[in-house]
Design an enzyme around this catalytic site. Structure first.
Site, PDB file in Angstrom:
ATOM      1  N   PHE A 146      33.873  52.023  69.537  1.00  0.00           N
ATOM      2  CA  PHE A 146      34.433  52.628  68.328  1.00  0.00           C
ATOM      3  C   PHE A 146      33.331  53.431  67.649  1.00  0.00           C
ATOM      4  O   PHE A 146      32.304  52.887  67.256  1.00  0.00           O
ATOM      5  CB  PHE A 146      34.973  51.578  67.346  1.00  0.00           C
ATOM      6  CG  PHE A 146      35.592  52.235  66.134  1.00  0.00           C
ATOM      7  CD1 PHE A 146      36.886  52.739  66.188  1.00  0.00           C
ATOM      8  CD2 PHE A 146      34.867  52.392  64.959  1.00  0.00           C
ATOM      9  CE1 PHE A 146      37.448  53.388  65.087  1.00  0.00           C
ATOM     10  CE2 PHE A 146      35.427  53.040  63.856  1.00  0.00           C
ATOM     11  CZ  PHE A 146      36.720  53.528  63.927  1.00  0.00           C
ATOM     12  N   ASP A 230      24.580  53.728  67.944  1.00  0.00           N
ATOM     13  CA  ASP A 230      25.436  53.692  66.746  1.00  0.00           C
ATOM     14  C   ASP A 230      25.189  52.370  66.025  1.00  0.00           C
ATOM     15  O   ASP A 230      25.658  51.313  66.446  1.00  0.00           O
ATOM     16  CB  ASP A 230      26.908  53.832  67.169  1.00  0.00           C
ATOM     17  CG  ASP A 230      27.865  53.838  65.979  1.00  0.00           C
ATOM     18  OD1 ASP A 230      27.489  53.329  64.905  1.00  0.00           O
ATOM     19  OD2 ASP A 230      29.007  54.317  66.139  1.00  0.00           O
ATOM     20  N   LYS A 259      28.043  52.459  56.491  1.00  0.00           N
ATOM     21  CA  LYS A 259      28.413  51.129  55.991  1.00  0.00           C
ATOM     22  C   LYS A 259      27.339  50.492  55.078  1.00  0.00           C
ATOM     23  O   LYS A 259      27.219  50.864  53.928  1.00  0.00           O
ATOM     24  CB  LYS A 259      28.790  50.217  57.161  1.00  0.00           C
ATOM     25  CG  LYS A 259      30.090  50.694  57.850  1.00  0.00           C
ATOM     26  CD  LYS A 259      30.753  49.626  58.693  1.00  0.00           C
ATOM     27  CE  LYS A 259      32.173  50.031  59.065  1.00  0.00           C
ATOM     28  NZ  LYS A 259      32.339  50.622  60.373  1.00  0.00           N
TER      29      LYS A 259
HETATM   30  C1  LIG Z   1      32.863  51.869  60.954  1.00  0.00           C
HETATM   31  C2  LIG Z   1      32.236  52.455  62.147  1.00  0.00           C
HETATM   32  C3  LIG Z   1      32.255  53.837  62.381  1.00  0.00           C
HETATM   33  C4  LIG Z   1      33.002  54.802  61.492  1.00  0.00           C
HETATM   34  O1  LIG Z   1      32.529  54.788  60.180  1.00  0.00           O
HETATM   35  P1  LIG Z   1      33.437  55.405  59.007  1.00  0.00           P
HETATM   36  O2  LIG Z   1      32.557  55.307  57.807  1.00  0.00           O
HETATM   37  O3  LIG Z   1      34.677  54.568  58.939  1.00  0.00           O
HETATM   38  O4  LIG Z   1      33.746  56.799  59.368  1.00  0.00           O
HETATM   39  C5  LIG Z   1      31.604  54.314  63.499  1.00  0.00           C
HETATM   40  N1  LIG Z   1      30.952  53.497  64.337  1.00  0.00           N
HETATM   41  C6  LIG Z   1      30.900  52.165  64.145  1.00  0.00           C
HETATM   42  C7  LIG Z   1      30.155  51.296  65.100  1.00  0.00           C
HETATM   43  C8  LIG Z   1      31.550  51.600  63.050  1.00  0.00           C
HETATM   44  O5  LIG Z   1      31.550  50.283  62.870  1.00  0.00           O
END
Ligand SMILES: *Cc1c(COP(=O)(O)O)cnc(C)c1O
Length: 412
Positions: A146, A230, A259
């Site tokens: 994701f 990521d 986040k």
């Molecule tokens: C939450 C998340 C995203 C996307 O972040 P948003 O602020 O919702 O756009 C991308 N990669 C990872 C691993 C995430 O947990």
């Protein structure tokens, strides 16, 4: 233990109707109206109190309404909120230097600021394209990955139900199984970059195989590809290290953040290291809001507080405590516990995560069903004995309620 009745009052119905009428919903059809938070607790519109063990999906690292957060927002809002990227500001420079220092990868590094995780990954996608040029059209991403919901990040995201309605997506991205063998088989000199989450949070808190990141570093280096990690969910201390890649002792070419680094204020960042830091040049990319003094001042204050109060170590210690507590419940529904620090996935022996989360919420505990058979736990990094004790009582009761209502075997 407070028990919450499940009745729907007139006010609750009124705001539910308003949500159905006025919002483009991005999650399920029903949720609670939350009006206030303090530390690890939230209150809904009817005055019911919840223990928050989700933290806005690994976001509110300091909990709710933390004095440091409140002070940083107020002070910077009253000083300078926004000027555009035609100008630099002290908080932006300070947080860029801080992120590089915390990453511990040396002086050669540069930061691009956006406003969310998906924007951080969009910037990383452009980094991969610039590195690749015409000779390297391939980008590797993992099954179950994701990386966000905007079109570029969505191309990196694996889940068919998220992708399919929006095809065609940008080309060149291939999803491979999260094994070292699959990576060895896929890697060649036409790969521009490998994108990887150190722990796949949205997929249910799935860890990579032992040694994966080290193998990924070796293979990408050998083939001249970028390794882009990521850290949007795993960063900012959540896993018991500042960034999860540090656990494996590697240096990526870039990391993406969001986040937890804002503690509840929207901010995203791409931090590129070494030669990768020179790929995006003036004119290559931009964001009007990104890196504004308000967001960066708050991020600075949040990161400073995590550092000063030893919250990275607390994530490590409390994470071990929460895991032990979940294992100690001895519920037949709990098949295992995954994750690191305070990013925890409870594997269930039946696809009843939705029921467990709903029962927990009725009892006054907020957790999340990352998938039908996994409950995700990601509380504030500030939790202590009291919160863990309250969590254990409520989660025990929620599991017992669901176990009593349903057989634990997977329905055929
Ligand atoms: C939450 C998340 C995203 C996307 O972040 P948003 O602020 O919702 O756009 C991308 N990669 C990872 C691993 C995430 O947990």
């Amino acid at each position: 233990m407070t028990s919450h009745a499940a009745q729907t009052s007139e006010t609750a119905q009124a705001w539910q109707d308003a949500a159905d009428r006025d919002l483009i919903l991005n999650a399920g059809p029903r949720f609670e109206l939350l009006v206030r938070g303090e530390g690890s607790h939230l209150w809904d519109g009817e005055g019911r109190r919840y223990l928050d063990f989700l933290a806005g999906i690994a976001v509110t690292a300091l909990g709710h309404a933390h004095p440091v957060f409140v002070e940083a927002v107020s002070r910077q809002a009253g000083t300078l909120a926004h000027v555009s990227n035609y100008f630099a500001t002290p908080p932006q420079l300070e947080v860029a230097a801080r992120l590089k220092r915390l990453a511990g990868t040396g002086d050669a590094g540069r930061v691009f600021f956006g406003n969310s995780g998906t924007e951080a990954n969009e910037a990383a996608f452009k980094l991969a394209r610039l590195h690749g040029g015409v000779g390297r059209p391939r980008i590797l991403s993992l099954d179950n990955a994701f990386h966000g919901r905007t079109i570029g990040a969505l191309a990196l995201t694996a889940k068919a139900s998220m992708r399919d309605p929006f095809q065609p997506l940008p080309g060149g991205v291939e999803h491979i199984p999260a094994t070292i063998e699959a990576l060895e088989a896929a890697m060649d000199d036409r790969v521009a970059a490998l994108f990887v989450e150190p722990i796949q949070g949205e997929a249910g808190v799935l860890e990579l195989p032992e040694g994966y990141l080290r193998a990924a570093r070796e293979l990408t280096t050998a083939h001249g590809a970028l390794l882009i990690v990521d850290e949007i969910q795993t960063g900012a201390g959540r896993t018991g290290d500042w960034f999860a890649f540090q656990h494996d002792g590697i240096v990526p070419d870039a990391i993406t953040l969001a986040k937890g680094i804002g503690g509840g204020f929207p901010i995203g960042a791409l931090v590129a290291f070494g030669e990768a830091a020179a790929l995006l040049q003036p004119g290559s990319h931009g964001s009007t809001f990104g890196g504004n003094p308000l967001a960066t001042a708050v991020s600075n204050a949040v990161l400073e507080e995590i550092e000063q109060s030893g919250l990275v170590q607390n994530a490590r210690d409390r994470g071990a405590q929460v895991r032990a507590a979940v294992e100690g419940i001895g519920s037949p529904l709990v098949a295992g516990v995954r994750g690191r620090g305070l990013l925890i996935g409870v594997a269930l022996s039946a696809p009843v995560a939705g029921q467990v989360v709903a029962a927990a919420q009725r009892l006054g505990l907020i957790v999340n069903a990352a998938n039908p058979s996994s409950v995700r736990i990601a509380p504030a990094l500030t939790i202590g004995d009291a919160e863990i004790a309250e969590f254990t009582d409520l989660f025990t009761a929620a599991l017992a309620e669901v176990a009593a209502a349903a057989p634990t075997e997977t329905p055929k």
